[in-house]
Enzyme design. Sequence first.
Site, PDB file in Angstrom:
ATOM      1  N   PHE A 193      19.299 -32.030 -28.402  1.00 53.64           N
ATOM      2  CA  PHE A 193      20.351 -32.630 -29.224  1.00 53.64           C
ATOM      3  C   PHE A 193      21.350 -31.547 -29.596  1.00 53.64           C
ATOM      4  CE2 PHE A 193      22.620 -34.089 -32.923  1.00 53.64           C
ATOM      5  CZ  PHE A 193      22.902 -35.405 -32.593  1.00 53.64           C
ATOM      6  N   ASP A 218      21.053 -22.899 -29.225  1.00 52.45           N
ATOM      7  CA  ASP A 218      21.516 -23.724 -30.342  1.00 52.45           C
ATOM      8  C   ASP A 218      20.502 -23.549 -31.464  1.00 52.45           C
ATOM      9  OD1 ASP A 218      21.863 -25.777 -32.176  1.00 52.45           O
ATOM     10  OD2 ASP A 218      22.452 -27.260 -30.671  1.00 52.45           O
ATOM     11  N   LYS A 273      24.436 -26.286 -40.168  1.00 53.22           N
ATOM     12  CA  LYS A 273      23.450 -26.764 -41.151  1.00 53.22           C
ATOM     13  C   LYS A 273      23.241 -25.819 -42.349  1.00 53.22           C
ATOM     14  CE  LYS A 273      20.900 -30.081 -38.339  1.00 53.22           C
ATOM     15  NZ  LYS A 273      21.120 -31.334 -39.033  1.00 53.22           N
TER      16      LYS A 273
HETATM   17  C1  LIG Z   1      20.134 -28.540 -32.765  1.00 46.83           C
HETATM   18  C2  LIG Z   1      21.342 -29.258 -33.265  1.00 46.83           C
HETATM   19  N1  LIG Z   1      22.523 -29.013 -32.683  1.00 46.83           N
HETATM   20  C3  LIG Z   1      23.651 -29.639 -33.103  1.00 46.83           C
HETATM   21  C4  LIG Z   1      23.621 -30.550 -34.120  1.00 46.83           C
HETATM   22  C5  LIG Z   1      24.893 -31.225 -34.564  1.00 46.83           C
HETATM   23  O1  LIG Z   1      25.292 -30.723 -35.796  1.00 46.83           O
HETATM   24  P1  LIG Z   1      26.371 -31.507 -36.678  1.00 46.83           P
HETATM   25  O2  LIG Z   1      25.743 -32.771 -37.116  1.00 46.83           O
HETATM   26  O3  LIG Z   1      26.679 -30.558 -37.809  1.00 46.83           O
HETATM   27  O4  LIG Z   1      27.558 -31.724 -35.806  1.00 46.83           O
HETATM   28  C6  LIG Z   1      22.407 -30.843 -34.744  1.00 46.83           C
HETATM   29  C7  LIG Z   1      22.341 -31.859 -35.812  1.00 46.83           C
HETATM   30  O5  LIG Z   1      21.336 -32.424 -36.102  1.00 46.83           O
HETATM   31  C8  LIG Z   1      21.236 -30.167 -34.313  1.00 46.83           C
HETATM   32  O6  LIG Z   1      20.049 -30.416 -34.861  1.00 46.83           O
END
Ligand SMILES: Cc1ncc(COP(=O)(O)O)c(C=O)c1O
Length: 393
Positions: A135, A220, A249
């Site tokens: 994700f 990520d 986050k």
């Molecule tokens: C691993 C990861 N990458 C990217 C995102 C996307 O972040 P945002 O919701 O701040 O766009 C999330 C959100 O849950 C995430 O867990």
Amino acid sequence: MADWIERERRVFMHVFKRQPVVLVRGEGVRVWDAEGRVYMDLLAGIAVNVLGHCHPALRDAICTQAGQLVHTSNLYYLTPQIELAERLVARSCCDKVFFANSGAEANEGAIKLARKYGKLRRDGAYEVIGAVDAFHGRTLATLAATGQPKYQAPFAPMPAGFKHVPLNDLPALKAATTAETAAVLLEPIQGESGVHLADFDYLRDVRAWCDEQNLLLMFDEIQTGMGRTGRFFAYEHSGAEPDIITLAKGLAGGVPIGAILANERAAVFEPGDHGSTFGGNPLACAAGIATVDTIQREGLVEHAAQVGAYLREQLEGLRARQPLVTTVRGLGLLVAFDLARDVAAELVAQCLQRGLLINNTGPRTIRLAPPLVLREAEVDEAVGILNEALVAL
Ligand SMILES: Cc1ncc(COP(=O)(O)O)c(C=O)c1O
């Protein structure tokens, strides 16, 4: 409460499946609803409120900065931005930082970096290989990078240049690599799909493969960074150092922010290549500095490792008593457990009624991502509630 829910229904796009609760205040690991009921928060805004709710250091930093300068633009030098970037460079394997406003936006920027790198250093390669069940966000490019058709289908066709291979399968990654490949993008732990860990050996092997093939390795760490897994960055557990790290986050303890960190090799942006109006604004960066410094001062990385181990131990105890719980997994304070039946949503509801906030990532999987300040006594209290809720199912 019902009134707020009805008002929201009238004016809000219905993209969120919300729990029937209106939260108005928080302190530490607890939040209160509009009717004065208190809840223990083991989700922390989905791995965001690393310092807990309304930590005095974060509150004071935000208030002080709000009295000095909230926003100017990136046309000028900004001291909080430079100070936060210095801290992130000092704590990571990276040399340069770009600030964005969210996780998706940080990943978008990382994908652009990978494409620019491919253009300059790998004969125009542009493709990013990611993992099945990853994700990475909800913008079009990050949806394409997200290896889950259920999120992509309504918005097809996806932007080109993304491939997915099963996590922890090195031969599949090698087979997928072509002359078009510019980078590999992985979460060290897949959070949204239910806390699935990349093997440390696998991450080291991917690092070696990227070196051999002149690919960028991008981690990520939006969910796993900022001490959550018991190291400041999750990659530290494996020793495999990425070329690019994305953060968001927990980075500013709840104030919206995102960041791309890159080593010298990967930091190929030139003036005009990328930008953001709000990215790295003084308010968000002051909150980021306070968050990083408080994590350091209060030893929260080590604390997350210890309390996380205690939490998993207590959940293993629960598993021994409750046959409905089948597996427990995680690292530090990013933890999940599976259930033998499709009752995860019902368990969330039962816990909510008993004053505990948790989240299900699927019909059988519960995820916990509590504030890093969680204490063992609070773990006991939460596991007690979980036990009662399981009995009630
Ligand atoms: C691993 C990861 N990458 C990217 C995102 C996307 O972040 P945002 O919701 O701040 O766009 C999330 C959100 O849950 C995430 O867990």
